[in-house]
Design a protein around this motif. Structure first.
Motif, PDB file in Angstrom:
ATOM      1  N   THR B  54      41.668  39.631  52.900  1.00  0.00           N
ATOM      2  CA  THR B  54      41.828  39.266  51.490  1.00  0.00           C
ATOM      3  C   THR B  54      41.122  40.286  50.583  1.00  0.00           C
ATOM      4  O   THR B  54      41.670  40.727  49.565  1.00  0.00           O
ATOM      5  N   ILE B  55      39.920  40.673  50.983  1.00  0.00           N
ATOM      6  CA  ILE B  55      39.171  41.629  50.154  1.00  0.00           C
ATOM      7  C   ILE B  55      39.869  42.984  50.130  1.00  0.00           C
ATOM      8  O   ILE B  55      39.938  43.636  49.088  1.00  0.00           O
ATOM      9  N   VAL B  56      40.435  43.370  51.271  1.00  0.00           N
ATOM     10  CA  VAL B  56      41.172  44.645  51.294  1.00  0.00           C
ATOM     11  C   VAL B  56      42.341  44.589  50.316  1.00  0.00           C
ATOM     12  O   VAL B  56      42.601  45.546  49.576  1.00  0.00           O
ATOM     13  N   LYS B  57      43.035  43.462  50.294  1.00  0.00           N
ATOM     14  CA  LYS B  57      44.170  43.335  49.372  1.00  0.00           C
ATOM     15  C   LYS B  57      43.704  43.265  47.922  1.00  0.00           C
ATOM     16  O   LYS B  57      44.417  43.659  46.993  1.00  0.00           O
ATOM     17  N   THR B  58      42.509  42.705  47.723  1.00  0.00           N
ATOM     18  CA  THR B  58      41.997  42.524  46.366  1.00  0.00           C
ATOM     19  C   THR B  58      41.584  43.847  45.709  1.00  0.00           C
ATOM     20  O   THR B  58      41.795  44.045  44.514  1.00  0.00           O
ATOM     21  N   THR B  59      41.015  44.756  46.527  1.00  0.00           N
ATOM     22  CA  THR B  59      40.426  45.975  45.972  1.00  0.00           C
ATOM     23  C   THR B  59      41.352  46.741  45.017  1.00  0.00           C
ATOM     24  O   THR B  59      40.978  46.959  43.862  1.00  0.00           O
ATOM     25  N   PRO B  60      42.553  47.126  45.452  1.00  0.00           N
ATOM     26  CA  PRO B  60      43.393  47.884  44.505  1.00  0.00           C
ATOM     27  C   PRO B  60      43.837  47.036  43.315  1.00  0.00           C
ATOM     28  O   PRO B  60      44.038  47.558  42.223  1.00  0.00           O
ATOM     29  N   LEU B  61      43.963  45.718  43.553  1.00  0.00           N
ATOM     30  CA  LEU B  61      44.417  44.853  42.455  1.00  0.00           C
ATOM     31  C   LEU B  61      43.362  44.786  41.350  1.00  0.00           C
ATOM     32  O   LEU B  61      43.693  44.716  40.159  1.00  0.00           O
ATOM     33  N   ILE B  62      42.080  44.797  41.727  1.00  0.00           N
ATOM     34  CA  ILE B  62      41.033  44.834  40.696  1.00  0.00           C
ATOM     35  C   ILE B  62      41.237  46.062  39.825  1.00  0.00           C
ATOM     36  O   ILE B  62      41.243  45.984  38.601  1.00  0.00           O
ATOM     37  N   LEU B  63      41.442  47.198  40.471  1.00  0.00           N
ATOM     38  CA  LEU B  63      41.502  48.450  39.700  1.00  0.00           C
ATOM     39  C   LEU B  63      42.753  48.552  38.846  1.00  0.00           C
ATOM     40  O   LEU B  63      42.688  48.983  37.693  1.00  0.00           O
ATOM     41  N   THR B  64      43.911  48.140  39.385  1.00  0.00           N
ATOM     42  CA  THR B  64      45.092  48.207  38.516  1.00  0.00           C
ATOM     43  C   THR B  64      44.984  47.175  37.403  1.00  0.00           C
ATOM     44  O   THR B  64      45.412  47.410  36.277  1.00  0.00           O
TER      45      THR B  64
END
Lengths: 510, 344
Positions: B54-64
């Motif tokens: 979940t955290i791996v998927k979250t990382t780029p979403l935070i930045l975009t």
């Protein structure tokens, strides 16, 4: 003669003001009837009731002798009333014919019969001399043409009584002339026209009868042939100045602002300021009077760095600032109280303490390096709030949540807090109640007495006469004359506002 | 109601309402919503691996999300996070392939910097066009998305392409790979999440504490008043687009450095567009965006598990759509409310 419109003892109250105070209006069939008055005199409110947009609190409306009570514009339209608003309500990417029939399209069932619509619109435009290409898209048409489309729209819906709300405000002189021709043509065809304006020369040119309004009341009903601009101006402005501001004679000092042959274009790329020259000295209030839309807005924008002048020079404290940016001017000590406090003066979504540092947010004491000094900003805001009695006394409240008067106080507090050498003030009391107006006036006088040069632009003659040490009257982008308030009559100013030069007036009087 | 409490409550309530509505949809297809949501939660947070994923998927979403949210705060609608993410990842990869000789302590920050600069430069094109010609950023960034898309397809097929099958670049130098925080079976939880959270904190400081942030927000709220206050709108537009693009570029770069270790043509997978919904749910607030991204990451990750109990994972799309609808509706309601106050 038959009466087309009778409005009897109309009263309309808003939370802060009585916009219409027992107003009577009678418009005869087939006449051009002008309603004149200053901003806020209640003209538009009155017309909105006639058009069904507002309901009168009291009073009676009769159309062709029949008592009516409109629930909305639809009712008014069905009684033959049409209104052309100041701001056009057209769909830009539809054609003229499509716009005219929009909302009352004809056709078989759901199918739209464009051919028939085009034909009917062409016929109408032919009959009333409203020449316009029915297949042209609105966005390709100049403003004057767009207005014709608005008039066609109204006629298409069968209007017998046309209300034109300040129709010339957006037109060039040529377009204005063409509009007048149209109005005469409509009158010949038996239509009744109500023409709202505050431009006296236009009123004298087109109307048959004139109703003058001031502060929500009718102050006179005149026949055009039996009156003159002086009388109308007197009725419009009122002889008795409502409040006089106590002030001592000015002690003008050195020149602070010098403007030489300035020319500025407006957003339509038409020249709005056509060669204006004047000087403002320290310790005086130099006022520019005139009817709205005669180049004052563009002049102020050019002086404050918001609009690039075409030619001419502006000197501030002896330095050429013709092309200076707003920030440079502010740093040199130019304050600016803009005419539209919502558009320019405030960021409504910002809290008050952010609003009072706008323009100085980037430098000490409000910024330390790249960072905002929030503690200093809050202290400064609280000081300003106390000094200018801004209410409620809450510097964290959003700009949008203050009342109009207190919003203006915020703007004034900020600009006075700048300790300027020159204050450019535009329409400072527009929409303010008496108390707030008095406060603004007192503040301006205090500023003057402390040696600040003040350039005041206002549409309110009362305001100009009670504040100004020298008055220039602007008309059509030029200054018609420069006078001192105690050496001029209201009539003379009224005539200059209508486009007569001072030499011309005085030459004729003498 | 208190403004701050309200902006917190709206997204939370929207999620609850969305889940309730979606449960009716699940009922309609003849499944048990409780089973479905239990699987969803299990898949998202039920195990160490689930959390890591979940955290791996979250990382780029935070930045975009930050990229789009930052644009919104400055009054710009950057739809181009997708393209900026691709360009950032692509250029960072080209750099990172060739830094084998560098120690990680240099290679890692430099690769991030390169990716951010590339994203910023790409977004600045739209910024310049808006500042100089008034071209609307929505139109230009959409066009730039397509350019980035096709450019990357070309780059991974011809100049940078290796091997067969999916077009891909060579692997980046190991000194430029992000060190994993935790390895659970095949899932590597990399330190990218730390960078993303740091970026959110930096953005919050920039917006709330600096005079530049004051200017960007002022221009976003009311460009006329900003100009009156001596703020140069053109400069602000370019700067805001550049910062927004840098964040999107960083999103792509971290995917390369931490997850794929190479550039793939399909790397972004719509995460740039997800940034729009995340910014909306997070109310353009950097901290709110972290949680919105986490929510979205968890829903995406958990939906796979949901699939195993027979509920299509596309239900999550419905949930997402309802959340966005409710959050957006609140903004409409409030916009009208604010305008009414102004009119008075």
């Amino acid at each position: 003669m038959e009466k087309a419109v009778e409005m009897i003892q109309i009263v309309k109250r808003f939370p802060q003001v009585v916009a219409n105070d027992h107003v009577d209006l009678t418009v005869l069939k087939g006449e051009i009837h002008a309603i004149v008055g200053e901003n806020g005199a209640g003209k538009t409110t009155l017309m909105n009731q006639l058009y069904g947009l507002l309901k009168p609190d009291f009073g009676e409306i009769r159309i062709f002798g029949k008592k009516v009570s409109f629930r909305g514009p639809r009712d008014a339209i069905s009684m033959g009333i049409g209104m052309v608003h100041q701001h056009f309500m057209l769909v830009n990417n539809l054609t003229v014919a499509e716009n005219v029939v929009l909302g009352s399209e004809t056709g078989i069932g759901p199918l739209f019969d464009l051919k028939r619509a085009r034909k009917r619109v062409s016929e109408l435009s032919e009959r009333y001399g409203l020449h316009v290409d029915v297949d042209a898209k609105i966005e390709d048409l100049p403003v004057g043409m767009q207005q014709r489309v608005e008039i066609l729209k109204v006629l298409y819906r069968g209007a017998e009584i046309l209300i034109l709300d300040e129709p010339t405000a957006v037109l060039t002189p040529q377009e204005t002339e063409e509009l007048f021709e149209t109005m005469f043509k409509l009158r010949e065809n038996g239509k009744t026209i109500i023409f709202i304006s505050h431009k006296l020369n236009e009123v004298m040119r087109v109307s048959d009868r004139i109703t003058v309004m001031r502060q929500g009341r009718v102050t006179g009903v005149l026949n055009k042939d039996e009156t003159n601009p002086r009388e109308i101006a007197r009725l419009m402005v009122g002889r008795d100045v409502v409040f006089t501001v106590e002030k001592t004679p000015a002690k003008p000092d050195g020149v602070v602002l010098k403007v030489e042959d300035l020319r500025v274009k407006d957003y339509r790329n038409l020249e709005a300021v056509k060669g204006v020259s004047f000087e403002v000295k320290a310790g005086e209030i130099y006022a520019i009077a005139g009817v709205a839309g005669n180049g004052q807005t563009e002049l102020v924008e050019a002086l404050t760095g918001l609009r690039k002048p075409v030619s001419g020079k502006v000197y501030f404290l002896g330095k050429d600032v013709t092309h200076a940016t707003p920030r440079e001017l502010r740093e040199m000590g130019m304050g600016h109280i803009p005419e539209d406090r919502h558009k320019y003066g405030l960021i409504l979504q910002f809290p008050a303490y952010y609003n009072v540092i706008l323009g100085r947010h980037y430098r000490p004491p409000f910024a330390k390096g790249e960072f905002l000094a929030h503690d200093k900003i809050l202290t400064f805001a609280e000081e300003l709030f106390n000094r200018f009695d801004v209410r409620p006394n809450n510097v964290r409240m959003l700009g949008a949540n203050f009342s109009g008067g207190n919003q203006q106080k915020l703007v004034i507090a900020r600009e006075v807090g700048l300790e300027p050498k020159l204050m450019v003030v535009s329409q400072p009391t527009r929409g303010l109640d008496v108390g707030a107006t008095e406060f603004v006036h007192r503040t301006l006088i205090q500023l003057r007495d402390s040696g600040v040069a003040i350039l005041l632009v206002s549409m309110e003659l009362d305001e100009i006469l009670s504040l100004a040490d020298r008055i220039a009257v602007m008309y059509n982008g030029q200054i018609m004359g420069e006078v001192e308030p105690n050496a001029v009559s209201i009539e003379e100013i009224g005539l200059m506002m209508a486009g007569h030069r001072l030499e011309e007036i005085r030459g004729r009087v003498a | 109601m208190n403004q701050k409490l309200w902006s917190f409550l709206v997204p939370v309530l929207s999620v609850v309402v969305a889940l309730i509505i979606a449960s009716f949809v699940i009922l309609m297809i003849g499944k048990n919503p409780i089973t479905a949501y239990a699987a969803l939660i299990r898949g998202a947070l039920g195990s160490k691996m689930a959390i890591a994923s979940t955290i791996v998927k979250t990382t780029p979403l935070i930045l975009t999300g930050l990229a789009v949210g930052f644009g919104f705060r400055a009054g710009l609608f950057n739809i181009g996070a997708e393209g900026q993410m691709i360009v950032g990842a692509m250029v960072a990869t080209a750099f990172a392939i060739n830094v084998g000789w560098m120690p990680a302590v240099l290679a890692i920050p430099l690769t991030m910097l390169v990716g951010m600069v590339a994203g910023a430069a790409y977004a600045s094109i739209a910024g310049f066009l808006k500042a100089k010609t008034g071209a609307h950023e929505v139109v230009t960034t959409i066009m730039l998305n397509w350019i980035a898309d096709y450019l990357s397809s070309y780059v991974v097929t011809v100049p940078m392409g290796v091997g067969f099958g999916t077009p891909k670049s060579p692997e980046i130098a190991s000194s430029a790979k992000l060190p994993p925080l935790m390895v659970v079976q095949a899932t590597e939880l990399t330190s990218g999440i730390i960078v993303a959270v740091l970026a959110a904190i930096l953005m919050k400081i920039l917006l709330d504490k600096t005079s530049k942030g004051y200017e960007l927000k002022a221009a976003g709220f009311n460009p006329y008043a900003a100009e009156y206050g001596g703020i140069k709108l053109a400069d602000n537009i370019v700067l805001a687009m550049a910062i927004s693009g840098a964040l999107a570029g960083l999103a792509g770069t971290l995917e390369v450095m931490g997850v794929h270790h190479r550039f793939l043509g399909t790397l972004s997978g719509g995460k740039g567009f997800d940034g729009i919904s995340i910014a909306l749910i997070g109310q353009n607030n950097p901290i709110g965006i972290i949680f919105a991204a986490l929510l979205m990451g968890a829903l995406r990750n958990g939906s796979n598990e949901m699939q195993f109990v027979g509920v299509p994972k596309h239900i999550i799309m419905i949930v997402q759509a309802i959340i966005i609808f409710l959050v957006a509706a609140d903004r409409i309601v409030r916009a009208i409310f604010l305008r009414k106050k102004v009119a008075k």
